[in-house]
Design a protein around this motif. Sequence first.
Motif, PDB file in Angstrom:
ATOM      1  N   TYR A  38      37.284  37.137  36.704  1.00  0.00           N
ATOM      2  CA  TYR A  38      38.476  37.823  37.208  1.00  0.00           C
ATOM      3  C   TYR A  38      39.007  38.851  36.206  1.00  0.00           C
ATOM      4  CZ  TYR A  38      38.715  33.357  39.772  1.00  0.00           C
ATOM      5  OH  TYR A  38      38.449  32.243  40.502  1.00  0.00           O
ATOM      6  N   ASP A  39      38.572  38.722  34.953  1.00  0.00           N
ATOM      7  CA  ASP A  39      39.171  39.529  33.880  1.00  0.00           C
ATOM      8  C   ASP A  39      38.177  40.618  33.496  1.00  0.00           C
ATOM      9  OD1 ASP A  39      40.766  40.393  31.866  1.00  0.00           O
ATOM     10  OD2 ASP A  39      40.568  38.604  30.611  1.00  0.00           O
ATOM     11  N   ILE A  40      38.502  41.861  33.859  1.00  0.00           N
ATOM     12  CA  ILE A  40      37.530  42.932  33.635  1.00  0.00           C
ATOM     13  C   ILE A  40      38.102  44.024  32.730  1.00  0.00           C
ATOM     14  CG2 ILE A  40      36.324  42.552  35.829  1.00  0.00           C
ATOM     15  CD1 ILE A  40      37.821  44.914  36.998  1.00  0.00           C
TER      16      ILE A  40
ATOM     17  N   SER B 149      55.074  37.349  41.218  1.00  0.00           N
ATOM     18  CA  SER B 149      54.455  36.425  40.273  1.00  0.00           C
ATOM     19  C   SER B 149      53.006  36.845  40.035  1.00  0.00           C
ATOM     20  CB  SER B 149      54.524  34.998  40.820  1.00  0.00           C
ATOM     21  OG  SER B 149      54.048  34.081  39.859  1.00  0.00           O
ATOM     22  N   GLY B 150      52.284  36.049  39.255  1.00  0.00           N
ATOM     23  CA  GLY B 150      50.872  36.336  38.999  1.00  0.00           C
ATOM     24  C   GLY B 150      50.151  35.040  38.703  1.00  0.00           C
ATOM     25  N   PHE B 151      48.844  35.063  38.875  1.00  0.00           N
ATOM     26  CA  PHE B 151      48.021  33.869  38.672  1.00  0.00           C
ATOM     27  C   PHE B 151      47.133  34.080  37.450  1.00  0.00           C
ATOM     28  CE2 PHE B 151      49.320  33.958  43.024  1.00  0.00           C
ATOM     29  CZ  PHE B 151      49.688  32.650  43.273  1.00  0.00           C
ATOM     30  N   PRO B 152      47.057  33.081  36.571  1.00  0.00           N
ATOM     31  CA  PRO B 152      46.344  33.281  35.302  1.00  0.00           C
ATOM     32  C   PRO B 152      44.830  33.418  35.503  1.00  0.00           C
ATOM     33  CG  PRO B 152      47.005  30.989  35.557  1.00  0.00           C
ATOM     34  CD  PRO B 152      47.618  31.728  36.695  1.00  0.00           C
TER      35      PRO B 152
ATOM     36  N   TRP C  65      57.788  35.666  37.544  1.00  0.00           N
ATOM     37  CA  TRP C  65      57.365  34.662  36.564  1.00  0.00           C
ATOM     38  C   TRP C  65      55.842  34.670  36.490  1.00  0.00           C
ATOM     39  CZ3 TRP C  65      57.935  33.263  41.634  1.00  0.00           C
ATOM     40  CH2 TRP C  65      56.947  32.439  42.179  1.00  0.00           C
ATOM     41  N   GLU C  66      55.337  34.316  35.339  1.00  0.00           N
ATOM     42  CA  GLU C  66      53.883  34.202  35.148  1.00  0.00           C
ATOM     43  C   GLU C  66      53.634  33.572  33.784  1.00  0.00           C
ATOM     44  OE1 GLU C  66      51.622  37.758  35.974  1.00  0.00           O
ATOM     45  OE2 GLU C  66      49.724  36.809  35.399  1.00  0.00           O
ATOM     46  N   ARG C  67      52.513  32.827  33.662  1.00  0.00           N
ATOM     47  CA  ARG C  67      52.137  32.309  32.343  1.00  0.00           C
ATOM     48  C   ARG C  67      50.832  32.972  31.890  1.00  0.00           C
ATOM     49  NH1 ARG C  67      47.567  29.810  31.435  1.00  0.00           N
ATOM     50  NH2 ARG C  67      46.708  28.416  33.011  1.00  0.00           N
TER      51      ARG C  67
ATOM     52  N   VAL D 153      49.762  47.957  22.750  1.00  0.00           N
ATOM     53  CA  VAL D 153      49.218  48.964  23.663  1.00  0.00           C
ATOM     54  C   VAL D 153      48.408  48.280  24.758  1.00  0.00           C
ATOM     55  CG1 VAL D 153      47.621  50.909  23.833  1.00  0.00           C
ATOM     56  CG2 VAL D 153      49.037  50.635  21.776  1.00  0.00           C
ATOM     57  N   ASP D 154      48.831  48.467  25.991  1.00  0.00           N
ATOM     58  CA  ASP D 154      47.985  48.079  27.131  1.00  0.00           C
ATOM     59  C   ASP D 154      47.612  49.386  27.834  1.00  0.00           C
ATOM     60  OD1 ASP D 154      46.636  46.998  29.196  1.00  0.00           O
ATOM     61  OD2 ASP D 154      48.140  45.481  29.691  1.00  0.00           O
ATOM     62  N   PRO D 155      46.368  49.844  27.644  1.00  0.00           N
ATOM     63  CA  PRO D 155      46.013  51.166  28.180  1.00  0.00           C
ATOM     64  C   PRO D 155      46.137  51.200  29.698  1.00  0.00           C
ATOM     65  CG  PRO D 155      44.044  49.998  27.432  1.00  0.00           C
ATOM     66  CD  PRO D 155      45.232  49.200  26.962  1.00  0.00           C
TER      67      PRO D 155
ATOM     68  N   TRP E 163      51.026  42.672  24.733  1.00  0.00           N
ATOM     69  CA  TRP E 163      50.790  44.059  25.182  1.00  0.00           C
ATOM     70  C   TRP E 163      51.080  44.220  26.677  1.00  0.00           C
ATOM     71  CZ3 TRP E 163      46.719  41.489  22.525  1.00  0.00           C
ATOM     72  CH2 TRP E 163      45.837  40.792  23.357  1.00  0.00           C
ATOM     73  N   ASP E 164      50.998  43.119  27.454  1.00  0.00           N
ATOM     74  CA  ASP E 164      51.349  43.204  28.878  1.00  0.00           C
ATOM     75  C   ASP E 164      52.862  43.394  29.057  1.00  0.00           C
ATOM     76  OD1 ASP E 164      48.710  42.379  29.809  1.00  0.00           O
ATOM     77  OD2 ASP E 164      49.273  40.297  29.424  1.00  0.00           O
ATOM     78  N   THR E 165      53.635  42.901  28.094  1.00  0.00           N
ATOM     79  CA  THR E 165      55.047  42.643  28.401  1.00  0.00           C
ATOM     80  C   THR E 165      56.091  43.383  27.567  1.00  0.00           C
ATOM     81  OG1 THR E 165      55.056  40.805  26.827  1.00  0.00           O
ATOM     82  CG2 THR E 165      54.516  40.275  29.120  1.00  0.00           C
TER      83      THR E 165
ATOM     84  N   GLY F 121      45.940  46.398  20.169  1.00  0.00           N
ATOM     85  CA  GLY F 121      45.463  46.972  21.424  1.00  0.00           C
ATOM     86  C   GLY F 121      44.828  45.902  22.283  1.00  0.00           C
ATOM     87  N   GLU F 122      45.036  45.971  23.599  1.00  0.00           N
ATOM     88  CA  GLU F 122      44.444  44.942  24.459  1.00  0.00           C
ATOM     89  C   GLU F 122      42.931  44.906  24.292  1.00  0.00           C
ATOM     90  OE1 GLU F 122      44.776  45.199  28.778  1.00  0.00           O
ATOM     91  OE2 GLU F 122      43.953  43.185  28.934  1.00  0.00           O
ATOM     92  N   GLU F 123      42.303  46.058  24.245  1.00  0.00           N
ATOM     93  CA  GLU F 123      40.847  46.075  24.215  1.00  0.00           C
ATOM     94  C   GLU F 123      40.300  46.109  22.794  1.00  0.00           C
ATOM     95  OE1 GLU F 123      39.993  45.336  27.028  1.00  0.00           O
ATOM     96  OE2 GLU F 123      41.623  46.113  28.250  1.00  0.00           O
TER      97      GLU F 123
ATOM     98  N   LEU G  44      51.587  41.441  42.920  1.00  0.00           N
ATOM     99  CA  LEU G  44      51.271  42.873  42.943  1.00  0.00           C
ATOM    100  C   LEU G  44      50.189  43.264  41.939  1.00  0.00           C
ATOM    101  CD1 LEU G  44      54.917  44.187  43.377  1.00  0.00           C
ATOM    102  CD2 LEU G  44      53.153  44.053  45.125  1.00  0.00           C
ATOM    103  N   GLY G  45      50.079  42.514  40.804  1.00  0.00           N
ATOM    104  CA  GLY G  45      48.927  42.730  39.926  1.00  0.00           C
ATOM    105  C   GLY G  45      49.142  43.535  38.670  1.00  0.00           C
ATOM    106  N   SER G  46      50.390  43.824  38.299  1.00  0.00           N
ATOM    107  CA  SER G  46      50.640  44.433  36.983  1.00  0.00           C
ATOM    108  C   SER G  46      51.939  43.844  36.447  1.00  0.00           C
ATOM    109  CB  SER G  46      50.750  45.958  37.079  1.00  0.00           C
ATOM    110  OG  SER G  46      51.363  46.471  35.893  1.00  0.00           O
TER     111      SER G  46
END
Length: 267
Positions: free
Chosen positions: A38-40, A157-160, A206-208, A84-86, A213-215, A67-69, A187-189
């Motif tokens: 799921y993580d690309i 919300s989001g799913f881990p 909410w999300e875990r 940084v989350d590009p 860098w996401d937040t 940086g995230e990447e 929604l995904g971001s």
Amino acid sequence: MELTAVRDIVIDMAKEAGAIALDYYQRPLVYNTKASNYDIVTEGDKATELAIVAQIKKHFPGHYIHGEEGGGQGDPNAEYHWYVDPIDGTTNYAHCFPYWCTSIAMTTQDRQPLVGVLYAPVMNDLFVAVKGQGAMLNGQPIHVAERAELAECIVVSGFPYDRKTNPDNNQAEWSAMAPLVRGLRRLGSAALDMANIAAGRLDGYWERGLHPWDTLAGVLLIQEAGGKVSTYSGEPNPQNTEEGRYLVSNGHVHQKMVDVLMSARKS
Ligand code: IPD
């Protein structure tokens, strides 16, 4: 450090980054998976991060960059750190769904955000926050919504990424919240979800399993727009916890969301 001068440089960085990300968005997709299927990460993420990191190094030599990447770079004892989350919302990006953004935050060493800029180029939304100086969307001041009842709120919300193997996968919390709110969305971001609460369009999130860098740009937007950020149990500074468990709201429904999430996790 003159924060308004930093802000102007970061706005330019985010716009340049958005243009690079948009360019890759319009090309055939090239991606790799990370920890799970799921993580690309796409070519667009990598090229965009390289451009942002080059600008930070040019304007702010000596600052530490996360940086995230690309991971961490510089002296971890530096007074100022960058997150940084590009492309936050890479899955959306890879599927040509326009809900994604570039997120850049400058913080203190202990992750208190000072400047946050988030740019969603397809929607042309530029969110900017400076500590103590308010939050803006496309140059106009923004504030959280006044809605105080969950029944009149849109909550997201989001799913881990480890949802297939970890029973702490948000299904109990999602099921508990769904009947109580006007709308529940995935929604995904994470970054844009927080920015849209700051702008009064959404009310809670909410999300875990989130990373700083996401937040961190989103955290400052929420703080400056009058909202609230905590862990699920209401403790401050989720960015300094291992679990990265965030509850964000317009403030008026915060305790109600704490109650729903905590009781869902006990049942
Ligand atoms: C992801 C998005 C997503 C959230 C994930 C994040 P990325 O960021 O914010 O909404 O559910 O937890 O990692 O990987 O697209 O930068």
